[in-house]
Design a protein around this motif. Structure first.
Motif, PDB file in Angstrom:
ATOM      1  N   CYS A 195      42.777   2.888  16.115  1.00  0.00           N
ATOM      2  CA  CYS A 195      42.023   4.267  16.163  1.00  0.00           C
ATOM      3  C   CYS A 195      42.669   4.959  17.014  1.00  0.00           C
ATOM      4  O   CYS A 195      42.381   5.440  18.284  1.00  0.00           O
ATOM      5  CB  CYS A 195      40.576   4.046  16.525  1.00  0.00           C
ATOM      6  SG  CYS A 195      39.821   2.782  15.540  1.00  0.00           S
ATOM      7  N   PRO A 196      43.746   6.070  16.408  1.00  0.00           N
ATOM      8  CA  PRO A 196      44.311   7.038  17.436  1.00  0.00           C
ATOM      9  C   PRO A 196      43.607   8.129  18.005  1.00  0.00           C
ATOM     10  O   PRO A 196      43.801   8.824  19.081  1.00  0.00           O
ATOM     11  CB  PRO A 196      45.444   7.733  16.435  1.00  0.00           C
ATOM     12  CG  PRO A 196      45.512   6.566  15.091  1.00  0.00           C
ATOM     13  CD  PRO A 196      44.013   6.174  15.260  1.00  0.00           C
ATOM     14  N   GLU A 197      42.200   8.237  17.466  1.00  0.00           N
ATOM     15  CA  GLU A 197      41.343   9.423  17.938  1.00  0.00           C
ATOM     16  C   GLU A 197      40.301   8.659  19.304  1.00  0.00           C
ATOM     17  O   GLU A 197      39.889   9.421  19.805  1.00  0.00           O
ATOM     18  CB  GLU A 197      40.252   9.732  16.953  1.00  0.00           C
ATOM     19  CG  GLU A 197      40.796  10.505  15.641  1.00  0.00           C
ATOM     20  CD  GLU A 197      41.319  11.752  16.154  1.00  0.00           C
ATOM     21  OE1 GLU A 197      40.643  12.452  16.921  1.00  0.00           O
ATOM     22  OE2 GLU A 197      42.286  12.281  15.584  1.00  0.00           O
ATOM     23  N   LEU A 198      40.552   7.442  19.438  1.00  0.00           N
ATOM     24  CA  LEU A 198      39.938   6.910  20.714  1.00  0.00           C
ATOM     25  C   LEU A 198      40.888   7.287  22.065  1.00  0.00           C
ATOM     26  O   LEU A 198      41.797   6.863  22.092  1.00  0.00           O
ATOM     27  CB  LEU A 198      39.905   5.480  20.534  1.00  0.00           C
ATOM     28  CG  LEU A 198      39.143   4.844  21.813  1.00  0.00           C
ATOM     29  CD1 LEU A 198      37.709   5.367  22.081  1.00  0.00           C
ATOM     30  CD2 LEU A 198      38.892   3.350  21.606  1.00  0.00           C
ATOM     31  N   ARG A 199      40.186   8.233  22.580  1.00  0.00           N
ATOM     32  CA  ARG A 199      41.036   8.571  24.157  1.00  0.00           C
ATOM     33  C   ARG A 199      40.292   8.299  25.366  1.00  0.00           C
ATOM     34  O   ARG A 199      41.007   8.234  26.362  1.00  0.00           O
ATOM     35  CB  ARG A 199      41.372  10.047  23.799  1.00  0.00           C
ATOM     36  CG  ARG A 199      42.315  10.481  22.663  1.00  0.00           C
ATOM     37  CD  ARG A 199      42.532  11.987  22.609  1.00  0.00           C
ATOM     38  NE  ARG A 199      43.024  12.273  21.177  1.00  0.00           N
ATOM     39  CZ  ARG A 199      44.370  12.099  21.287  1.00  0.00           C
ATOM     40  NH1 ARG A 199      45.215  11.670  21.957  1.00  0.00           N
ATOM     41  NH2 ARG A 199      45.128  12.387  19.906  1.00  0.00           N
ATOM     42  N   GLY A 237      40.196   1.284  11.855  1.00  0.00           N
ATOM     43  CA  GLY A 237      40.710   1.854  10.900  1.00  0.00           C
ATOM     44  C   GLY A 237      40.131   3.440  10.889  1.00  0.00           C
ATOM     45  O   GLY A 237      39.555   3.922  11.521  1.00  0.00           O
ATOM     46  N   PRO A 238      40.704   3.947   9.682  1.00  0.00           N
ATOM     47  CA  PRO A 238      40.707   5.426   9.667  1.00  0.00           C
ATOM     48  C   PRO A 238      38.989   5.911   9.765  1.00  0.00           C
ATOM     49  O   PRO A 238      38.829   7.071  10.059  1.00  0.00           O
ATOM     50  CB  PRO A 238      41.101   6.064   8.155  1.00  0.00           C
ATOM     51  CG  PRO A 238      42.093   4.699   8.006  1.00  0.00           C
ATOM     52  CD  PRO A 238      41.597   3.665   8.703  1.00  0.00           C
ATOM     53  N   ALA A 239      38.298   5.269   9.049  1.00  0.00           N
ATOM     54  CA  ALA A 239      36.898   5.665   8.679  1.00  0.00           C
ATOM     55  C   ALA A 239      36.137   5.611  10.260  1.00  0.00           C
ATOM     56  O   ALA A 239      35.310   6.535  10.578  1.00  0.00           O
ATOM     57  CB  ALA A 239      35.957   4.330   8.062  1.00  0.00           C
ATOM     58  N   VAL A 240      36.668   4.957  11.203  1.00  0.00           N
ATOM     59  CA  VAL A 240      35.991   4.729  12.643  1.00  0.00           C
ATOM     60  C   VAL A 240      36.666   6.075  13.218  1.00  0.00           C
ATOM     61  O   VAL A 240      36.052   6.786  13.985  1.00  0.00           O
ATOM     62  CB  VAL A 240      36.481   3.459  13.482  1.00  0.00           C
ATOM     63  CG1 VAL A 240      36.091   3.668  14.852  1.00  0.00           C
ATOM     64  CG2 VAL A 240      35.884   2.344  12.615  1.00  0.00           C
ATOM     65  N   ASP A 241      37.813   6.326  12.835  1.00  0.00           N
ATOM     66  CA  ASP A 241      38.555   7.339  13.545  1.00  0.00           C
ATOM     67  C   ASP A 241      37.912   8.729  13.262  1.00  0.00           C
ATOM     68  O   ASP A 241      37.709   9.697  14.221  1.00  0.00           O
ATOM     69  CB  ASP A 241      40.022   7.523  13.057  1.00  0.00           C
ATOM     70  CG  ASP A 241      41.054   7.212  13.794  1.00  0.00           C
ATOM     71  OD1 ASP A 241      40.768   7.054  15.126  1.00  0.00           O
ATOM     72  OD2 ASP A 241      42.229   7.265  13.540  1.00  0.00           O
ATOM     73  N   ASP A 242      37.212   8.794  12.117  1.00  0.00           N
ATOM     74  CA  ASP A 242      36.334  10.091  11.608  1.00  0.00           C
ATOM     75  C   ASP A 242      35.248  10.295  12.578  1.00  0.00           C
ATOM     76  O   ASP A 242      34.860  11.493  12.870  1.00  0.00           O
ATOM     77  CB  ASP A 242      36.113  10.087  10.103  1.00  0.00           C
ATOM     78  CG  ASP A 242      37.198  10.010   9.242  1.00  0.00           C
ATOM     79  OD1 ASP A 242      38.475  10.945   9.617  1.00  0.00           O
ATOM     80  OD2 ASP A 242      37.344   9.701   7.913  1.00  0.00           O
TER      81      ASP A 242
END
Length: 569
Positions: A58-62, A26-31
């Motif tokens: 988590c879209p921020e995990l690349r 979720g979003p909290a992890v994304d931050d």
């Protein structure tokens, strides 16, 4: 380590408690990932005791990071629905890994080191941008499930389809660009399910019929040279297709049959004519028309769903009504005639019979268009639960119960008997409860108050095609599953009845509801669909921390021992 303690307290907690499982969503992890440059923190890879790690949605995990190779005890690694663009070669060091799920990312290739995972049982790389699979995967001799759907793969690696993969039971490679299925497919003696729909196949090798355990195949969406075979695969006649390949081979029309095969065909046709009057007592399972008339249930795996509905259950429900099972059913046709009334009547009958007048379980059905996830299953004080009950005005739960009790008393006086009807007969199920169970949507609106009523906000209309279904119980999880299976079967039967009776379509008088949940492309069903297929979409129920409680339907659910249904997984 101080920065990690502040930004990732879960890691420090897992280390202190020597946890074996860890889930980030979720979003909290994304931050936090954004602050780490799209990578997982190095401290995570020091948790050597982990055997289950999940980072999903988590879209921020690349980037995964080379440190992943230090998680030597990890058996399940779930990295679905992120934006991963690369899997490091260090992944090959996870020799204990049994389940790898990297579905729903942006991967264009997989490292060759994956072939070193000798204990790998399940590999899910669906919904990526893969053009090929790494060579040497046949060395993963314990692999049982392989999901390659929704990629750009053109062929299986040379040597992959071999007798070494004796445990490989399921291959899902739909929506790719595969042009040829080699004759080696017949070497997979453990194969039970094969999905190669929507590819670029022109032939199906006759060796496929050598897979003695094969029960489910899907070749729809391929332009086969043999048009008779193409018609058969579009009808999902697995046994008929395999029999046809066995005598025809390589899409060669009706096939060059031996003299004995011709004699057997004559005998079969004679038996069919003799058995035809007894069709109601079982019919002929080899009859292609009967195969076409089967009710189909297609299971949409959560990894194939770009926007799965999430349900979290709080610990406070344990003392009230702790068990909940959910799923989404798409493709209902409630517009014609009395279809909606029949559906509601069937739900009422299930409440009286299998649910034992809601004492064992309660069913709640919602228009999926109006369900705004994620959802929270919680238990709260009656004064804090506000709902718009079906056919009533907004009210607090404590006032609703008091109002229903008053109405029940009035019913008894008027009818001069103890029995009451409607919602009133379920009030005793709340006796002695300090908190009331409720299902809450993303807007903090209560959409369900089991075992009493649903919210008017998500009520079922004639225009409803996709339904979110919840089954709750204070008795057991298995009862929830049994009831869920019963209502899904009933929905399929009702859909078929509606289709066969060709009732006049009744236009909606209600306004078209606002869309609250996007329909995944994988389970969109056109309005012109025959009506014999329902798509059952998996829904995952977790605790507040994201740990899995139940996934429905799982592999052990909806295993229907009946000739009336065809379940495609």
């Amino acid at each position: 380590m101080a920065a990690t303690s502040e930004q990732w307290p879960e890691i420090e907690k897992a280390e202190k408690e020597k946890r074996r499982e860890l889930v980030f969503q979720g979003p909290a992890v994304d931050d936090k990932l954004r602050a780490c440059g799209g990578q997982l923190p190095p401290a995570l890879f020091s948790l050597s005791l982990l055997n289950y790690l999940e980072v999903s949605g988590c879209p921020e995990l690349r980037e995964l990071g080379d440190g992943v190779g230090r998680l030597s005890h990890v058996q399940s690694l779930v990295l679905c629905r992120n934006k991963l663009q690369r899997i490091p070669p260090a992944l090959g060091e996870l020799r204990a890994l049994r389940v790898l799920d990297v579905s729903g990312n942006e991967l264009e290739e997989l490292p060759a080191e994956i072939a070193q995972l000798s204990d790998l049982c399940t590999l899910n790389v669906s919904c990526n941008r893969l053009r090929e699979l790494p060579a040497g995967l046949e060395r993963c001799t314990k692999i049982a499930g392989l999901n390659l759907s929704k990629n750009c793969i053109t062929e299986f690696p040379p040597g992959f389809l071999c007798s070494q993969l004796a445990l490989l039971a399921s291959i899902s490679a739909a929506d790719n660009r595969i042009q040829e299925l080699g004759e080696e497919i017949g070497l997979l003696q453990g194969l039970k399910s094969l999905d190669l729909s929507n590819n670029q196949l022109t032939d199906i090798p006759c060796e496929l019929a050598d897979c003695s355990k094969l029960k489910e195949i899907n070749f729809t969406g391929n332009k086969l040279k043999d048009k008779r075979l193409e018609k058969m695969v579009n009808g999902c006649q697995t046994k008929s297709v395999l029999d046809y390949l066995r005598v025809g081979g390589r899409g060669g029309g009706k096939g060059k049959k031996t003299e004995n095969a011709v004699k057997e065909d004559v005998k079969d046709k004679k038996k069919k004519r003799e058995r035809k009057p007894k069709k109601d007592n079982g019919g002929d399972e080899d009859d292609p028309d009967e195969e076409l008339n089967k009710m189909m249930l297609k299971i949409l795996h959560i990894s194939e769903n770009s926007s799965p509905l999430i349900v979290k259950a709080s610990a406070s429900t344990k003392d009230v009504r702790q068990y909940i099972v959910c799923c989404v059913v798409r493709g209902m046709n409630l517009k014609p005639g009395n279809a909606l009334k029949r559906f509601l009547a069937a739900q009422t009958k299930l409440h009286d019979d299998i649910c034992d007048k809601r004492t064992l379980a309660t069913i709640a059905t919602h228009d999926m268009r109006l369900v705004k996830g994620p959802l929270l299953y919680d238990a709260r004080p009656p004064k804090d639960v506000k709902i718009v009950p079906l056919g009533r005005k907004e009210i607090f739960a404590k006032d609703l119960v008091r109002q229903l009790q008053f109405e029940a008393e009035e019913q008894r006086k008027q009818k001069k008997r103890q029995n009451v009807s409607g919602l009133h007969k379920y009030l005793h199920l709340l006796d002695g409860k300090e908190n009331y169970p409720c299902l809450i949507d993303a807007e903090e609106t209560v959409i369900s108050f089991p075992p009493i009523t649903n919210s008017d906000k998500t009520k079922i209309w004639k225009s409803t095609r996709d339904l979110f279904i919840e089954v709750t119980s204070s008795s057991s999880l298995q009862i929830c599953k049994d009831v869920m299976e019963a209502i899904i079967i009933k929905m399929a039967e009702l859909n078929k009845f509606t289709l066969e009776n060709k009732e006049e379509v009744v236009c909606d008088s209600e306004p078209e509801p606002d869309v609250g949940h996007q329909v995944p492309a994988a389970c969109q069903i056109p309005e012109t669909e025959t009506g014999t297929q329902l798509v059952v979409e998996q829904v995952r129920v977790t605790d507040i921390e994201g740990n899995l409680k139940v996934l429905y339907p799982s592999k052990t659910d909806l295993n229907l021992a009946t000739s009336s249904f065809l379940v495609v997984r």
